[in-house]
Scaffold this active site. Structure first.
Site, mmCIF file in Angstrom:
data_model
loop_
_atom_site.group_PDB
_atom_site.id
_atom_site.type_symbol
_atom_site.label_atom_id
_atom_site.label_comp_id
_atom_site.label_asym_id
_atom_site.label_seq_id
_atom_site.Cartn_x
_atom_site.Cartn_y
_atom_site.Cartn_z
ATOM 1 N N ARG A 297 0.868 -1.162 0.000
ATOM 2 C CA ARG A 297 0.000 0.000 0.000
ATOM 3 C C ARG A 297 0.907 1.215 0.000
ATOM 4 O O ARG A 297 1.768 1.369 0.871
ATOM 5 C CB ARG A 297 -0.901 -0.019 1.228
ATOM 6 C CG ARG A 297 -1.940 1.116 1.270
ATOM 7 C CD ARG A 297 -1.507 2.231 2.170
ATOM 8 N NE ARG A 297 -2.563 3.204 2.439
ATOM 9 C CZ ARG A 297 -2.379 4.332 3.097
ATOM 10 N NH1 ARG A 297 -1.167 4.658 3.555
ATOM 11 N NH2 ARG A 297 -3.365 5.168 3.304
ATOM 12 N N ASP B 17 1.561 5.032 0.469
ATOM 13 C CA ASP B 17 0.968 6.154 1.184
ATOM 14 C C ASP B 17 0.999 7.430 0.345
ATOM 15 O O ASP B 17 2.034 7.791 -0.235
ATOM 16 C CB ASP B 17 1.730 6.383 2.497
ATOM 17 C CG ASP B 17 1.143 7.479 3.340
ATOM 18 O OD1 ASP B 17 -0.014 7.336 3.782
ATOM 19 O OD2 ASP B 17 1.822 8.497 3.547
ATOM 20 N N HIS C 199 -0.181 11.156 -4.142
ATOM 21 C CA HIS C 199 -0.337 12.499 -4.715
ATOM 22 C C HIS C 199 0.781 13.435 -4.272
ATOM 23 O O HIS C 199 0.968 14.491 -4.876
ATOM 24 C CB HIS C 199 -1.701 13.083 -4.325
ATOM 25 C CG HIS C 199 -2.023 12.932 -2.875
ATOM 26 N ND1 HIS C 199 -2.665 11.813 -2.379
ATOM 27 C CD2 HIS C 199 -1.790 13.731 -1.813
ATOM 28 C CE1 HIS C 199 -2.807 11.936 -1.068
ATOM 29 N NE2 HIS C 199 -2.284 13.097 -0.697
ATOM 30 N N GLU D 222 -2.758 5.054 -2.052
ATOM 31 C CA GLU D 222 -3.625 6.051 -1.432
ATOM 32 C C GLU D 222 -3.469 7.307 -2.267
ATOM 33 O O GLU D 222 -2.388 7.900 -2.315
ATOM 34 C CB GLU D 222 -3.222 6.328 0.011
ATOM 35 C CG GLU D 222 -4.121 7.382 0.657
ATOM 36 C CD GLU D 222 -3.527 8.024 1.894
ATOM 37 O OE1 GLU D 222 -4.298 8.622 2.667
ATOM 38 O OE2 GLU D 222 -2.304 7.946 2.083
ATOM 39 N N ASP E 200 -11.695 7.137 -1.032
ATOM 40 C CA ASP E 200 -12.273 7.898 0.072
ATOM 41 C C ASP E 200 -13.663 8.419 -0.255
ATOM 42 O O ASP E 200 -14.465 8.658 0.656
ATOM 43 C CB ASP E 200 -11.358 9.075 0.433
ATOM 44 C CG ASP E 200 -10.254 8.685 1.402
ATOM 45 O OD1 ASP E 200 -10.261 7.538 1.890
ATOM 46 O OD2 ASP E 200 -9.381 9.528 1.677
ATOM 47 N N ASP E 201 -13.977 8.606 -1.537
ATOM 48 C CA ASP E 201 -15.301 9.121 -1.884
ATOM 49 C C ASP E 201 -16.404 8.191 -1.394
ATOM 50 O O ASP E 201 -17.447 8.643 -0.912
ATOM 51 C CB ASP E 201 -15.423 9.316 -3.400
ATOM 52 C CG ASP E 201 -14.756 10.597 -3.876
ATOM 53 O OD1 ASP E 201 -14.030 11.223 -3.069
ATOM 54 O OD2 ASP E 201 -14.954 10.974 -5.044
ATOM 55 N N PHE E 202 -16.199 6.888 -1.537
ATOM 56 C CA PHE E 202 -17.193 5.931 -1.035
ATOM 57 C C PHE E 202 -17.333 6.075 0.477
ATOM 58 O O PHE E 202 -18.449 6.117 1.015
ATOM 59 C CB PHE E 202 -16.798 4.506 -1.408
ATOM 60 C CG PHE E 202 -17.677 3.444 -0.784
ATOM 61 C CD1 PHE E 202 -18.955 3.221 -1.265
ATOM 62 C CD2 PHE E 202 -17.232 2.690 0.284
ATOM 63 C CE1 PHE E 202 -19.775 2.253 -0.678
ATOM 64 C CE2 PHE E 202 -18.036 1.726 0.877
ATOM 65 C CZ PHE E 202 -19.316 1.505 0.384
ATOM 66 N N HIS F 249 -16.685 8.717 2.369
ATOM 67 C CA HIS F 249 -17.300 9.985 2.757
ATOM 68 C C HIS F 249 -18.811 9.965 2.525
ATOM 69 O O HIS F 249 -19.574 10.462 3.357
ATOM 70 C CB HIS F 249 -16.674 11.128 1.963
ATOM 71 C CG HIS F 249 -15.205 11.325 2.232
ATOM 72 N ND1 HIS F 249 -14.554 10.727 3.279
ATOM 73 C CD2 HIS F 249 -14.264 12.070 1.573
ATOM 74 C CE1 HIS F 249 -13.277 11.083 3.263
ATOM 75 N NE2 HIS F 249 -13.083 11.898 2.248
ATOM 76 N N ASP G 259 -6.947 6.375 9.116
ATOM 77 C CA ASP G 259 -7.040 7.822 8.917
ATOM 78 C C ASP G 259 -8.384 8.363 9.380
ATOM 79 O O ASP G 259 -8.457 9.357 10.106
ATOM 80 C CB ASP G 259 -6.849 8.167 7.435
ATOM 81 C CG ASP G 259 -5.406 8.439 7.078
ATOM 82 O OD1 ASP G 259 -4.637 8.855 7.966
ATOM 83 O OD2 ASP G 259 -5.039 8.223 5.913
ATOM 84 N N ASN H 187 -7.740 10.294 12.842
ATOM 85 C CA ASN H 187 -7.611 11.730 12.648
ATOM 86 C C ASN H 187 -8.807 12.513 13.166
ATOM 87 O O ASN H 187 -8.881 13.727 12.973
ATOM 88 C CB ASN H 187 -7.364 12.045 11.168
ATOM 89 C CG ASN H 187 -5.938 11.748 10.766
ATOM 90 O OD1 ASN H 187 -5.018 11.873 11.574
ATOM 91 N ND2 ASN H 187 -5.731 11.325 9.534
#
EC number: 3.2.1.141
Length: 581
Positions: free
Chosen positions: A242, A244, A247, A281, A306-308, A310, A379, A383
């Site tokens: 995975r 990290d 981006h 990620e 992450d969209d799923f 959120h 996360d 977080n």
């Protein structure tokens, strides 16, 4: 034994090995490299002195027995006797489980975690995804401030401990994925800049200067990262990595580092005969990350979505601050969009970013298993100010709905440790920095950050307090009693249904059809002959499935199959999975 190190700016390099110093010589065939020989074997302590400076750990150290600041140690990987016969497990059809070694058990070691792997085999997951295990200061931490990207955190059990863990996992039929951090190194114990241009001011990241992927000297930096990745897959028999925050890997070269890495991993998979894969990620919402190289993509095998998360989180909790804002306006519509199109932000305006974000995903070119779906991660839990899990925010019935959506969606599902029994323990942000100034800065910064969001400073756990880590350890007595036992049984059933129904591992994203009612708070979708319905409302819902007489595969609450009118009467805060026959 041969020693070598890349130190292009040094005028002299001295090897110190088991108390004996010897000068290295320049390698005439490799610019900036130094090499030499010394009498050494497994466990020998060594380091390099540049221009008569202090002895520093090897950038490619395989072991740091005394922590990031101590000498390196030689590791002979051939000494370990592997016992499990293992041909690997591919990503398609997988169910992943994210695990933090330091809190999975109170002991916080590989060996203690390995003793609990039978629980995961019984649960039906296929791969354990370990959070980072590279050395970091102190004993306890998340692992994202690690250094020595080829070594293993000694308090966890070091190289031998990781191998024992992987061997035990493979014996139980579980693959192992390792979280690696290439975008930055921790601020403490990071000696790479003394050896060469591993970082560049040409680009910047949230952690400071960027890793040097495209400036002068970047050839060796890319090789350093690439070869460390391959070492995990080869020397430790890890099945996937995975990556990290890719981006933050800023690379302007014609061939992006991620493409180069995916090419190398695919080549190693061919050589070893084992399926190996990379999971990114990525905050880019760019389908090119997971598009195969032969059709113009970077060739990463999958990415977190992450969209799923959120969309699901806002539908369950109603939270609407920060990056949840856009999803919370119509959470069921957002959830439907992610279930059918992968990304919610696919070129749409993101109020959190203050700009348009993302790009549409071509469902004819990107298989559903290339996106990971989840209701919780380290996360998304850690977080939060107090590290509160979803179980502390919603009812068991809504947890059951979250599990049903995650484990039957067209994505590769991933669970966060303890989620499967609605763990009552939080998972908080904790550190163990040995530098007093850094420790104070982290503690004050954490509390200041959340105070700006309305939290009282005294209500934000101190990352440096050992109690913060202790609170985050799983309580293994919970799965034996309700309501945890009931939730665990539900997860086991859903995982078994996923494995048993071919339609649930069909990679065709375009095959998912969704219906929902924003006001009544229900959502249903079809994948082949499988129907899934969830009612997040506080009263029963009439869900028009249009399928009379379907067979119930799993139901959180007792439910009658749809009648002749094809309408499902679904109890409040409940989920059901049906099979059309």
């Amino acid at each position: 034994m041969q020693f070598e190190v890349w130190a292009p700016q040094a005028g002299r390099v001295t090897l110190q090995c088991d108390g004996v110093g010897s000068a290295l010589r320049r390698d005439p065939e490799r610019e900036g490299w130094w090499r030499g020989e010394a009498d050494a074997g497994d466990g020998s302590r060594y380091g390099f002195a540049l221009d008569d400076g202090p002895v520093l750990p090897d950038p490619r150290s395989r072991r740091q027995p005394d922590g990031p600041d101590g000498p390196s140690a030689v590791v002979d990987h051939d000494r370990f006797a592997w016992s499990a016969s293992w041909s690997g497990r591919p990503l398609p059809g997988a169910v992943l489980y994210e695990l933090h070694v330091g809190t999975y058990t109170r002991e916080g070691t590989f060996d203690a975690a390995a003793e609990r792997l039978g629980h995961l085999a019984d649960l039906g997951v296929t791969h354990v995804e370990l959070m980072p295990v590279c050395p970091f200061p102190g004993r306890h931490g998340w692992g994202y401030e690690g250094v020595s990207l080829w070594a293993v955190h000694e308090p966890y059990g070091g190289p031998e401990g990781l191998k024992r863990f992987v061997d035990r996992a493979h014996a139980l039929g579980l693959g192992v994925v390792l979280d690696v951090v290439h975008n930055h190194l921790g601020p403490s114990g990071n000696y790479l800049p003394r050896f060469g241009p591993y970082f560049t001011d040409t680009h910047h990241t949230p952690w400071g200067a960027a890793v040097n992927l495209d400036a002068p000297g970047s050839d060796e930096v890319r090789a350093y990262l690439l070869e460390s990745a391959l070492a995990w897959l080869r020397d430790y028999r890890i099945d996937g990595l995975r990556l990290d925050a890719v981006h933050a890997l800023v690379d302007t070269r014609a061939r992006h580092f991620l493409e180069e890495l995916s090419l190398a991993v695919d080549a190693l998979a061919a050589d070893t005969g084992r399926p190996l894969f990379l999971i990114a990620e990525s905050d880019l919402n760019d389908p090119r990350v997971v598009t195969p190289r032969e059709t113009g993509g970077l060739g990463i095998h999958a990415q977190w979505n992450d969209d799923f998360h959120h969309a699901l989180h806002t539908a369950l909790t109603g939270e609407s601050r920060g990056y949840y804002e856009d999803f919370a306006r119509a959470p069921f519509a957002a959830l439907a969009k992610t279930l059918t199109g992968g990304f919610f932000h696919d070129g749409t305006y993101s109020s959190f970013r203050g700009r348009h974000h993302g790009r549409p995903l071509d469902r004819t070119r990107v298989a559903g298993h290339r996106l990971l779906g989840y209701s919780q991660t380290h996360d998304q839990v850690g977080n939060r100010a107090q590290g509160d899990r979803l179980a502390s925010l919603v009812s068991p019935g809504l947890l059951a709905c979250a599990a049903a959506l995650t484990l039957t969606a067209p994505f590769t599902p991933m669970l966060f440790m303890g989620e499967e029994w609605a763990a009552g323990t939080p998972w908080q942000f904790f550190t163990d920095h040995t530098d007093p100034e850094l420790a104070r800065a982290v503690s004050e910064g954490r509390r200041r950050e959340f105070a700006s969001h309305g939290w009282a400073e005294e209500d934000v756990p101190d990352p440096q307090d050992p109690a913060t880590r202790d609170r985050s350890c799983l309580d293994w007595s919970e799965p034996e009693r309700d309501p945890h036992a009931r939730v665990l049984a539900w997860y086991r059933l859903l995982v078994a249904v996923r494995h048993a129904q071919p339609d649930l591992i069909d990679p065709d994203l375009g095959d998912t059809k969704v219906a929902y009612d924003e006001e009544q708070r229900w959502l249903a979708f079809r994948r082949g002959d499988v129907r899934v319905a969830v009612n997040l409302g506080d009263r029963p819902a009439a869900v028009p499935l249009g399928v009379p007489g379907a067979r119930v595969l799993a139901a959180w609450e007792p439910v009658e199959t749809p009648g002749a009118d094809g309408v499902l009467r679904l109890p409040a805060e409940s989920a059901v999975v049906l099979l059309q026959e």
